[in-house]
Design an enzyme around this catalytic site. Structure first.
Site, PDB file in Angstrom:
ATOM      1  N   ASP A   6       0.807  -1.221   0.000  1.00 46.84           N
ATOM      2  CA  ASP A   6       0.000   0.000   0.000  1.00 46.84           C
ATOM      3  C   ASP A   6       0.843   1.274   0.000  1.00 46.84           C
ATOM      4  O   ASP A   6       0.444   2.301   0.560  1.00 46.84           O
ATOM      5  CB  ASP A   6      -0.972   0.013   1.199  1.00 46.84           C
ATOM      6  CG  ASP A   6      -1.855  -1.211   1.220  1.00 46.84           C
ATOM      7  OD1 ASP A   6      -2.259  -1.644   0.125  1.00 46.84           O
ATOM      8  OD2 ASP A   6      -2.120  -1.736   2.312  1.00 46.84           O
ATOM      9  N   LYS A  25       1.793   2.066  -5.102  1.00 46.94           N
ATOM     10  CA  LYS A  25       2.310   1.490  -6.355  1.00 46.94           C
ATOM     11  C   LYS A  25       1.365   1.800  -7.511  1.00 46.94           C
ATOM     12  O   LYS A  25       1.808   2.137  -8.606  1.00 46.94           O
ATOM     13  CB  LYS A  25       2.462  -0.040  -6.205  1.00 46.94           C
ATOM     14  CG  LYS A  25       3.499  -0.441  -5.178  1.00 46.94           C
ATOM     15  CD  LYS A  25       3.572  -1.953  -5.009  1.00 46.94           C
ATOM     16  CE  LYS A  25       2.341  -2.554  -4.390  1.00 46.94           C
ATOM     17  NZ  LYS A  25       2.118  -2.221  -2.981  1.00 46.94           N
ATOM     18  N   GLY A  62      -4.627  -4.260  -3.743  1.00 44.60           N
ATOM     19  CA  GLY A  62      -5.631  -3.220  -3.948  1.00 44.60           C
ATOM     20  C   GLY A  62      -4.897  -1.951  -4.310  1.00 44.60           C
ATOM     21  O   GLY A  62      -4.129  -1.425  -3.509  1.00 44.60           O
ATOM     22  N   HIS A  63      -5.064  -1.501  -5.539  1.00 43.91           N
ATOM     23  CA  HIS A  63      -4.319  -0.333  -6.020  1.00 43.91           C
ATOM     24  C   HIS A  63      -5.313   0.771  -6.365  1.00 43.91           C
ATOM     25  O   HIS A  63      -6.196   0.582  -7.198  1.00 43.91           O
ATOM     26  CB  HIS A  63      -3.473  -0.720  -7.234  1.00 43.91           C
ATOM     27  CG  HIS A  63      -2.491  -1.820  -6.943  1.00 43.91           C
ATOM     28  ND1 HIS A  63      -1.843  -2.532  -7.918  1.00 43.91           N
ATOM     29  CD2 HIS A  63      -2.055  -2.337  -5.774  1.00 43.91           C
ATOM     30  CE1 HIS A  63      -1.055  -3.436  -7.356  1.00 43.91           C
ATOM     31  NE2 HIS A  63      -1.167  -3.342  -6.049  1.00 43.91           N
ATOM     32  N   GLN A  98       1.917  -6.170  -3.366  1.00 43.45           N
ATOM     33  CA  GLN A  98       2.493  -6.372  -2.031  1.00 43.45           C
ATOM     34  C   GLN A  98       3.857  -5.662  -1.949  1.00 43.45           C
ATOM     35  O   GLN A  98       4.027  -4.631  -2.584  1.00 43.45           O
ATOM     36  CB  GLN A  98       2.571  -7.857  -1.655  1.00 43.45           C
ATOM     37  CG  GLN A  98       1.209  -8.506  -1.461  1.00 43.45           C
ATOM     38  CD  GLN A  98       0.572  -8.992  -2.752  1.00 43.45           C
ATOM     39  OE1 GLN A  98       1.192  -9.645  -3.566  1.00 43.45           O
ATOM     40  NE2 GLN A  98      -0.689  -8.678  -2.957  1.00 43.45           N
TER      41      GLN A  98
HETATM   42  P1  GDP Z   1      -0.705   0.264  -3.511  1.00 45.72           P
HETATM   43  O1  GDP Z   1      -1.315  -0.992  -3.003  1.00 45.72           O
HETATM   44  O2  GDP Z   1       0.764   0.331  -3.294  1.00 45.72           O
HETATM   45  O3  GDP Z   1      -1.086   0.562  -4.941  1.00 45.72           O
HETATM   46  O4  GDP Z   1      -1.322   1.440  -2.638  1.00 45.72           O
HETATM   47  P2  GDP Z   1      -2.879   1.642  -2.281  1.00 45.72           P
HETATM   48  O5  GDP Z   1      -3.553   2.225  -3.473  1.00 45.72           O
HETATM   49  O6  GDP Z   1      -3.448   0.438  -1.651  1.00 45.72           O
HETATM   50  O7  GDP Z   1      -2.758   2.705  -1.101  1.00 45.72           O
HETATM   51  C1  GDP Z   1      -2.189   3.959  -1.292  1.00 45.72           C
HETATM   52  C2  GDP Z   1      -3.261   5.026  -0.963  1.00 45.72           C
HETATM   53  O8  GDP Z   1      -2.629   6.274  -0.843  1.00 45.72           O
HETATM   54  C3  GDP Z   1      -4.301   5.181  -2.056  1.00 45.72           C
HETATM   55  O9  GDP Z   1      -5.515   5.518  -1.458  1.00 45.72           O
HETATM   56  C4  GDP Z   1      -3.754   6.341  -2.902  1.00 45.72           C
HETATM   57  O10 GDP Z   1      -4.788   7.076  -3.542  1.00 45.72           O
HETATM   58  C5  GDP Z   1      -3.116   7.178  -1.834  1.00 45.72           C
HETATM   59  N1  GDP Z   1      -1.923   7.937  -2.268  1.00 45.72           N
HETATM   60  C6  GDP Z   1      -0.946   7.579  -3.158  1.00 45.72           C
HETATM   61  N2  GDP Z   1       0.015   8.514  -3.207  1.00 45.72           N
HETATM   62  C7  GDP Z   1      -0.344   9.474  -2.315  1.00 45.72           C
HETATM   63  C8  GDP Z   1       0.271  10.707  -1.881  1.00 45.72           C
HETATM   64  O11 GDP Z   1       1.344  11.077  -2.311  1.00 45.72           O
HETATM   65  N3  GDP Z   1      -0.399  11.423  -0.929  1.00 45.72           N
HETATM   66  C9  GDP Z   1      -1.590  11.021  -0.401  1.00 45.72           C
HETATM   67  N4  GDP Z   1      -2.152  11.778   0.529  1.00 45.72           N
HETATM   68  N5  GDP Z   1      -2.178   9.872  -0.792  1.00 45.72           N
HETATM   69  C10 GDP Z   1      -1.574   9.109  -1.719  1.00 45.72           C
HETATM   70  P1  IMO Z   2      -0.945  -4.203  -2.256  1.00 48.01           P
HETATM   71  O1  IMO Z   2      -0.564  -4.720  -3.633  1.00 48.01           O
HETATM   72  C1  IMO Z   2      -0.932  -4.712   2.042  1.00 48.01           C
HETATM   73  C2  IMO Z   2      -0.992  -8.842   3.531  1.00 48.01           C
HETATM   74  C3  IMO Z   2      -2.225  -9.273   4.292  1.00 48.01           C
HETATM   75  C4  IMO Z   2      -1.609 -10.261   5.267  1.00 48.01           C
HETATM   76  C5  IMO Z   2      -0.532 -10.936   4.414  1.00 48.01           C
HETATM   77  C6  IMO Z   2      -0.943 -12.267   3.810  1.00 48.01           C
HETATM   78  O2  IMO Z   2      -2.224  -3.443  -2.251  1.00 48.01           O
HETATM   79  O3  IMO Z   2       0.200  -3.486  -1.633  1.00 48.01           O
HETATM   80  P2  IMO Z   2      -2.532 -12.899   1.767  1.00 48.01           P
HETATM   81  O4  IMO Z   2      -3.993 -12.658   1.550  1.00 48.01           O
HETATM   82  O5  IMO Z   2      -1.661 -12.310   0.708  1.00 48.01           O
HETATM   83  O6  IMO Z   2      -2.214 -14.340   2.043  1.00 48.01           O
HETATM   84  O7  IMO Z   2      -2.202 -12.127   3.160  1.00 48.01           O
HETATM   85  O8  IMO Z   2      -0.215 -10.023   3.379  1.00 48.01           O
HETATM   86  N1  IMO Z   2      -1.256  -8.289   2.181  1.00 48.01           N
HETATM   87  C7  IMO Z   2      -1.185  -6.984   1.882  1.00 48.01           C
HETATM   88  N2  IMO Z   2      -0.968  -5.909   2.669  1.00 48.01           N
HETATM   89  N3  IMO Z   2      -1.089  -4.569   0.717  1.00 48.01           N
HETATM   90  C8  IMO Z   2      -1.277  -5.637  -0.089  1.00 48.01           C
HETATM   91  O9  IMO Z   2      -1.284  -5.540  -1.433  1.00 48.01           O
HETATM   92  C9  IMO Z   2      -1.378  -6.912   0.493  1.00 48.01           C
HETATM   93  N4  IMO Z   2      -1.589  -8.151   0.011  1.00 48.01           N
HETATM   94  C10 IMO Z   2      -1.492  -8.978   1.049  1.00 48.01           C
HETATM   95  O10 IMO Z   2      -2.826  -8.180   4.960  1.00 48.01           O
HETATM   96  O11 IMO Z   2      -0.961  -9.570   6.296  1.00 48.01           O
HETATM   97 MG    MG Z   3      -2.868  -1.603  -1.787  1.00 51.23          MG
END
Ligand code: GDP
Ligand code: IMO
Ligand code: MG
Length: 429
Positions: free
Chosen positions: A13, A16, A40-41, A223
């Site tokens: 998270d 990416k 979840g992106h 991840q």
């Molecule tokens: P990922 O799994 O690495 O793709 O990240 P996620 O999308 O799960 O979580 C990142 C969250 O931070 C999302 O809700 C993005 O919209 C938000 N985000 C990304 N870059 C920034 C930033 O520079 N500032 C803020 N405030 N939010 C950001």
């Molecule tokens: P993105 O791509 C954050 C974590 C789960 C748990 C562990 C194992 O959005 O960064 P799993 O279901 O993969 O067997 O769970 O990994 N986990 C993540 N945490 N971002 C993710 O993906 C994750 N995908 C799995 O919370 O701790």
């Molecule tokens: Mg994510």
């Protein structure tokens, strides 16, 4: 070939999706190479928010998306994601999404096993996303997975399901969970075949063609290094290799095709699920980071645990992941804090250690050693150039660069696509 691989450098998270979407304007193809719909992106483009789990983030830019063999694919999840993003106006179909014919499938029994096992673990649970990711990878290495290409040979499915059910129903019975009927699974797979097979191909061949045509490929990691099954905080990890090296095996391109490796890190640290987290904060600062950063899991909605930036951990991720440049995200979330802390090492039984030990017991003992830096009161939210950043914010970024031993090549200052500061173009090699 100027390719780029994006990987998470913390516990996921990091943003990416936003970075991949931003860089996708410079790429021709975006490839997912591991993980599944545990990812979840979130991408924010103007007034539209896209939440992607399986689709490569390049689809929002209309780029060719590839789901590689290193992914575990839940057909129902994919089809519902495709229909959801189509509802948001995106054009996704077999003409711009290709899926490796040898990708293993997640069947309904995989999430069932995942959840039943987590329940049985009780307090010791891993905190998985419950999507069946672990059980599906286990079936792959145990050589009993049903793969996408098997849907084209329906006459073989019955025997394959017999083998799968022999294993899983025994386990489910032992766990006191409901078992599965072969016919229902078989009917489900047969019905899915015409919907999924038009996407299937030998993606290694397409990637080889792309190499010869000098196309730019962006590999989108899911991840992060600290969730890597080998290099992460085992057993509190996911079930795939998340490091950039896996982009080759997980898509069928040679190791030279990976290109520049970009690691993504938040300007602080978060984690979802259980497991060690030395810099975790349980105070008002931690709460503030969670609120300002809107730190709730995209997939499960769980609140993310928050803490200070752990440079020791990111340095380790840089080394094992082969990270050549760092994209630092969510700098804006730190706005208004008078004092910032960066972890530079751990105190373990009175000894200073510069890496997170592999054993769980030692990890639990790791007490962060902090360096304190001055914060900033101005807003950095939405900044698009260094000139818009306060001097203390620049100092914070520069200190991170030194400590993690990688240059910051990209800075993100809001969820919005264009609120990004490019320092050097990763596609330039
Ligand atoms: P990922 O799994 O690495 O793709 O990240 P996620 O999308 O799960 O979580 C990142 C969250 O931070 C999302 O809700 C993005 O919209 C938000 N985000 C990304 N870059 C920034 C930033 O520079 N500032 C803020 N405030 N939010 C950001
Ligand atoms: P993105 O791509 C954050 C974590 C789960 C748990 C562990 C194992 O959005 O960064 P799993 O279901 O993969 O067997 O769970 O990994 N986990 C993540 N945490 N971002 C993710 O993906 C994750 N995908 C799995 O919370 O701790
Ligand atoms: Mg994510």
């Amino acid at each position: 070939m100027a390719n780029v691989a994006i990987i998470g450098a913390q516990w996921g998270d990091e943003g990416k999706g936003k970075v991949v979407d931003w860089l996708a304007s410079r790429a021709d193809i975006v490839v997912r190479f591991q993980g599944g719909h545990n990812a979840g992106h979130t991408l924010v483009v103007g007034n539209q928010t896209y939440k992607l789990s399986l689709l490569p983030s390049g689809v929002v830019r209309g780029k060719l998306g590839i789901i590689g063999n290193g992914v575990v694919l839940d057909p129902e999840a994919l089809l519902s994601e495709i229909s959801r993003v189509r509802g948001q106006g995106l054009d996704v179909g077999p003409h711009n999404l290709r899926i490796a014919e040898n990708v293993p499938l997640i069947l309904p029994l995989h999430p069932a096993i995942d959840k039943a096992r987590e329940e049985a673990r009780g307090e010791a649970k891993i905190g998985t996303t419950g999507r069946g990711i672990g059980p599906a990878y286990e079936d792959k290495v145990a050589r009993r997975a049903i793969r996408l290409c098997d849907l084209a040979e329906p006459e073989t499915l019955s025997a394959k399901l017999d083998e799968l059910l022999l294993h899983h129903n025994t386990l489910l019975k032992g766990l006191g969970a409901a078992t599965f009927e072969k016919q229902a699974l078989l009917d489900g797979l047969v019905a899915l075949a015409p919907k999924l097979l038009p996407y299937a191909e030998a993606v290694w061949e397409r990637l080889d063609g792309a190499r010869h045509a000098n196309k730019r490929v962006l590999f989108e990691g899911a991840q992060a290094v600290m969730l890597d099954v080998d290099h992460g905080t085992y057993p509190f990890v996911t079930s795939s290799n998340t490091v950039a090296g896996n982009a080759a095996a997980g898509s069928g391109i040679g190791p030279h095709g990976i290109g520049t490796v970009l690691g993504i890190a938040k300007a602080y640290t978060t984690r979802v699920g259980s497991g060690p987290f030395p810099t975790e904060l349980f105070d008002d600062v931690g709460k503030r980071l969670g609120e300002r950063g809107r730190e709730f899991g995209t997939v499960t909605g769980r609140p993310r645990r928050c803490g200070w930036f752990d440079a020791c951990l990111v340095r380790q991720a840089v080394k094992v992941g082969g990270v050549q440049g760092l994209a630092l995200t969510k700098l804006d979330v730190l706005d208004g804090l008078t004092e910032l802390k960066i972890c530079t090492g751990y105190d373990i039984d009175g000894e200073v250690v510069k890496r997170l030990p592999a054993a769980l017991g030692a990890q639990a003992k790791a007490k962060p050693i902090y360096e304190v830096l001055e914060g900033w009161s101005q807003s950095t939210m939405g900044a698009r150039s260094w000139a818009e950043l306060p001097a203390t914010a620049i100092k914070y970024v520069k200190r991170i660069e030194e400590l993690v031993e990688a240059p910051v090549t990209l800075l993100s200052t809001s969820p919005e696509r264009d609120d990004t500061i490019l320092v050097s173009d990763p596609f330039a090699g």
